[in-house]
Design an enzyme around this catalytic site. Structure first.
Site, PDB file in Angstrom:
ATOM      1  N   ASP A  90     -21.832  33.509   6.569  1.00 31.84           N
ATOM      2  CA  ASP A  90     -21.438  33.893   7.932  1.00 31.84           C
ATOM      3  C   ASP A  90     -20.508  35.097   7.853  1.00 31.84           C
ATOM      4  O   ASP A  90     -20.078  35.496   6.769  1.00 31.84           O
ATOM      5  CB  ASP A  90     -20.776  32.719   8.679  1.00 31.84           C
ATOM      6  CG  ASP A  90     -19.597  32.130   7.918  1.00 31.84           C
ATOM      7  OD1 ASP A  90     -18.922  32.885   7.189  1.00 31.84           O
ATOM      8  OD2 ASP A  90     -19.354  30.914   8.030  1.00 31.84           O
ATOM      9  N   LYS A 125     -24.425  32.719  11.231  1.00 32.10           N
ATOM     10  CA  LYS A 125     -24.380  31.244  11.314  1.00 32.10           C
ATOM     11  C   LYS A 125     -23.941  30.786  12.706  1.00 32.10           C
ATOM     12  O   LYS A 125     -22.999  31.326  13.268  1.00 32.10           O
ATOM     13  CB  LYS A 125     -23.392  30.717  10.261  1.00 32.10           C
ATOM     14  CG  LYS A 125     -23.106  29.225  10.375  1.00 32.10           C
ATOM     15  CD  LYS A 125     -22.344  28.718   9.164  1.00 32.10           C
ATOM     16  CE  LYS A 125     -20.885  28.483   9.466  1.00 32.10           C
ATOM     17  NZ  LYS A 125     -20.134  27.921   8.334  1.00 32.10           N
ATOM     18  N   HIS A 142      -8.314  29.044   4.544  1.00 35.46           N
ATOM     19  CA  HIS A 142      -9.443  29.313   5.440  1.00 35.46           C
ATOM     20  C   HIS A 142      -9.123  30.417   6.444  1.00 35.46           C
ATOM     21  O   HIS A 142      -9.953  31.301   6.680  1.00 35.46           O
ATOM     22  CB  HIS A 142      -9.872  28.025   6.153  1.00 35.46           C
ATOM     23  CG  HIS A 142     -11.076  28.242   7.000  1.00 35.46           C
ATOM     24  ND1 HIS A 142     -12.288  28.609   6.470  1.00 35.46           N
ATOM     25  CD2 HIS A 142     -11.246  28.193   8.335  1.00 35.46           C
ATOM     26  CE1 HIS A 142     -13.160  28.765   7.455  1.00 35.46           C
ATOM     27  NE2 HIS A 142     -12.543  28.521   8.584  1.00 35.46           N
ATOM     28  N   GLY A 156       0.797  -1.237   0.000  1.00 35.02           N
ATOM     29  CA  GLY A 156       0.000   0.000   0.000  1.00 35.02           C
ATOM     30  C   GLY A 156       0.823   1.277   0.000  1.00 35.02           C
ATOM     31  O   GLY A 156       0.287   2.368  -0.223  1.00 35.02           O
ATOM     32  N   GLU A 157       2.117   1.184   0.279  1.00 34.83           N
ATOM     33  CA  GLU A 157       2.935   2.408   0.263  1.00 34.83           C
ATOM     34  C   GLU A 157       2.965   2.995  -1.143  1.00 34.83           C
ATOM     35  O   GLU A 157       2.888   2.273  -2.137  1.00 34.83           O
ATOM     36  CB  GLU A 157       4.368   2.086   0.722  1.00 34.83           C
ATOM     37  CG  GLU A 157       4.455   1.824   2.207  1.00 34.83           C
ATOM     38  CD  GLU A 157       5.883   1.564   2.682  1.00 34.83           C
ATOM     39  OE1 GLU A 157       6.813   1.548   1.848  1.00 34.83           O
ATOM     40  OE2 GLU A 157       6.048   1.359   3.901  1.00 34.83           O
ATOM     41  N   ARG A 203     -22.769  27.190  14.379  1.00 35.85           N
ATOM     42  CA  ARG A 203     -22.493  25.773  14.081  1.00 35.85           C
ATOM     43  C   ARG A 203     -22.947  24.916  15.258  1.00 35.85           C
ATOM     44  O   ARG A 203     -22.540  25.133  16.395  1.00 35.85           O
ATOM     45  CB  ARG A 203     -20.995  25.573  13.779  1.00 35.85           C
ATOM     46  CG  ARG A 203     -20.703  24.162  13.330  1.00 35.85           C
ATOM     47  CD  ARG A 203     -19.362  24.011  12.633  1.00 35.85           C
ATOM     48  NE  ARG A 203     -19.345  24.421  11.228  1.00 35.85           N
ATOM     49  CZ  ARG A 203     -19.911  23.749  10.240  1.00 35.85           C
ATOM     50  NH1 ARG A 203     -20.599  22.650  10.494  1.00 35.85           N
ATOM     51  NH2 ARG A 203     -19.819  24.183   9.005  1.00 35.85           N
ATOM     52  N   ASP A 232     -18.777  31.168  -0.600  1.00 35.43           N
ATOM     53  CA  ASP A 232     -18.033  30.723   0.586  1.00 35.43           C
ATOM     54  C   ASP A 232     -16.673  30.211   0.139  1.00 35.43           C
ATOM     55  O   ASP A 232     -16.481  29.906  -1.045  1.00 35.43           O
ATOM     56  CB  ASP A 232     -18.819  29.606   1.298  1.00 35.43           C
ATOM     57  CG  ASP A 232     -18.541  29.582   2.799  1.00 35.43           C
ATOM     58  OD1 ASP A 232     -17.631  30.300   3.265  1.00 35.43           O
ATOM     59  OD2 ASP A 232     -19.245  28.849   3.517  1.00 35.43           O
TER      60      ASP A 232
HETATM   61  C1  R5P Z   1     -16.431  27.633   7.668  1.00 38.76           C
HETATM   62  O1  R5P Z   1     -16.257  28.629   8.341  1.00 38.76           O
HETATM   63  C2  R5P Z   1     -16.199  27.616   6.192  1.00 38.76           C
HETATM   64  O2  R5P Z   1     -16.014  28.897   5.681  1.00 38.76           O
HETATM   65  C3  R5P Z   1     -17.347  26.957   5.470  1.00 38.76           C
HETATM   66  O3  R5P Z   1     -18.524  27.723   5.685  1.00 38.76           O
HETATM   67  C4  R5P Z   1     -17.559  25.560   5.974  1.00 38.76           C
HETATM   68  O4  R5P Z   1     -16.359  24.841   5.948  1.00 38.76           O
HETATM   69  C5  R5P Z   1     -18.604  24.849   5.139  1.00 38.76           C
HETATM   70  O5  R5P Z   1     -18.776  23.575   5.681  1.00 38.76           O
HETATM   71  P1  R5P Z   1     -20.063  22.712   5.342  1.00 38.76           P
HETATM   72  O6  R5P Z   1     -20.210  22.671   3.847  1.00 38.76           O
HETATM   73  O7  R5P Z   1     -19.747  21.372   5.944  1.00 38.76           O
HETATM   74  O8  R5P Z   1     -21.217  23.366   6.018  1.00 38.76           O
END
Ligand code: R5P
Length: 281
Positions: free
Chosen positions: A158, A181, A119, A35-36, A183, A207
């Site tokens: 968000d 938003k 991100h 698998g390597e 979570r 996003d």
């Molecule tokens: C989070 O802050 C990111 O900007 C995205 O909003 C997030 O990763 C989206 O994740 P999902 O599609 O699982 O809701």
């Protein structure tokens, strides 16, 4: 200068090579019986642009092997999708800062790192070499313009996505707003309108990442219930984990588009232009 890419970044690597007028190095990845991962590349150059998104453990290993195979070159490392960037701090005691672990591992043997809409920009400081990013907001704006919608509202799901949404909106002179938003879990979110809305025209949710699709599907259902004419979703990095695409479609989202930082059927625009430009600087 030559360009070498990992298996899952082949299309973007090819586009970057074309833009740079550089030769694409042959990279043959295969597996040993246990698998390597095994790699053999074609002839390299004094400078090699290594292109590979960090999507999985295998893609990390592919990148590490490719960087090592290029040890006689100067390596400019392009990580179009920098995975693990969302674990950018120790949220609970005992957790790693995964973004830091990846950056440390990928700093050896490279002279520069370039990524796309990371991100959290702050994670770039974990690389031991100069690391920067490009934003695809102009490309997203151009993609939205191509949809020929009438005065679309560009909506961030968000607060974190507001700077990106604002930059997208400025490309077409469109209105921009954001939702609030919360979570609830890895897959579940609650979204509420801010003071804006209800929106009855076309709405484009933008996003950086679509992962499970939970964020945008929840937002889309709320927008549709409030009477939005059409809801579309454009992101930079389309992970589309598990049943994300089904979830997004069943929430009434029309166009679902992502760039080619993660190559897939919804890759509708490319990061090659801005990356090639940044590499030429
Ligand atoms: C989070 O802050 C990111 O900007 C995205 O909003 C997030 O990763 C989206 O994740 P999902 O599609 O699982 O809701």
């Amino acid at each position: 200068m030559k360009v070498a890419c990992t298996g899952r970044s082949w299309a973007l690597g090819t586009r970057i090579a074309e833009r740079l007028g550089a030769v694409l190095v042959e990279t043959n990845f295969s597996r040993f019986p246990d698998g390597e991962i095994y790699l053999r590349t074609g002839p390299l150059d004094e400078t090699t642009v290594v292109v590979g998104s960090l999507l999985s453990s295998d893609s990390l290993v592919e990148l590490l092997l490719l960087i090592d195979a290029c040890h006689r070159s100067e390596v400019l490392l392009v990580i179009p999708y920098l995975g693990y960037a969302r674990q950018d701090r120790e949220f609970k005691p005992g957790e790693p800062v995964s973004a830091r672990a990846m950056a440390k591992a990928l700093s050896h043997g490279v002279s520069r790192v370039l990524s796309v809409n990371v991100h959290k920009e702050s994670v770039l400081s974990h690389f031991a070499v100069a690391a920067s990013q490009v934003s695809l907001a102009p490309e997203v704006g151009d993609f939205v313009a191509g949809l020929n919608l009438e005065n679309p509202l560009i909506l961030a799901p968000d607060k974190g996505a507001v700077p990106f949404a604002t930059a997208v909106a400025s490309r077409g002179g469109w209105e921009c707003d954001h939702l609030e938003k919360t979570r609830l879990s890895g897959e579940e979110v609650r979204v509420e309108p801010r003071k804006g809305g209800p929106w009855t025209g076309d709405v484009v949710l933008v996003d950086d990442i679509i992962s499970t699709g939970g964020t945008l599907a929840t937002a889309a259902r709320m927008l549709r219930a409030q009477g939005a004419k059409g809801v579309h979703a454009v992101c930079v990095h389309g992970l589309f984990a598990n049943t994300a695409l089904t979830l997004l479609r069943s929430a009434g989202i029309g166009q679902i588009a992502a760039s080619d930082t993660i190559e897939g059927p919804n890759s509708r625009y490319s990061a090659a232009g801005p990356l090639a430009q940044a590499l030429s600087r």
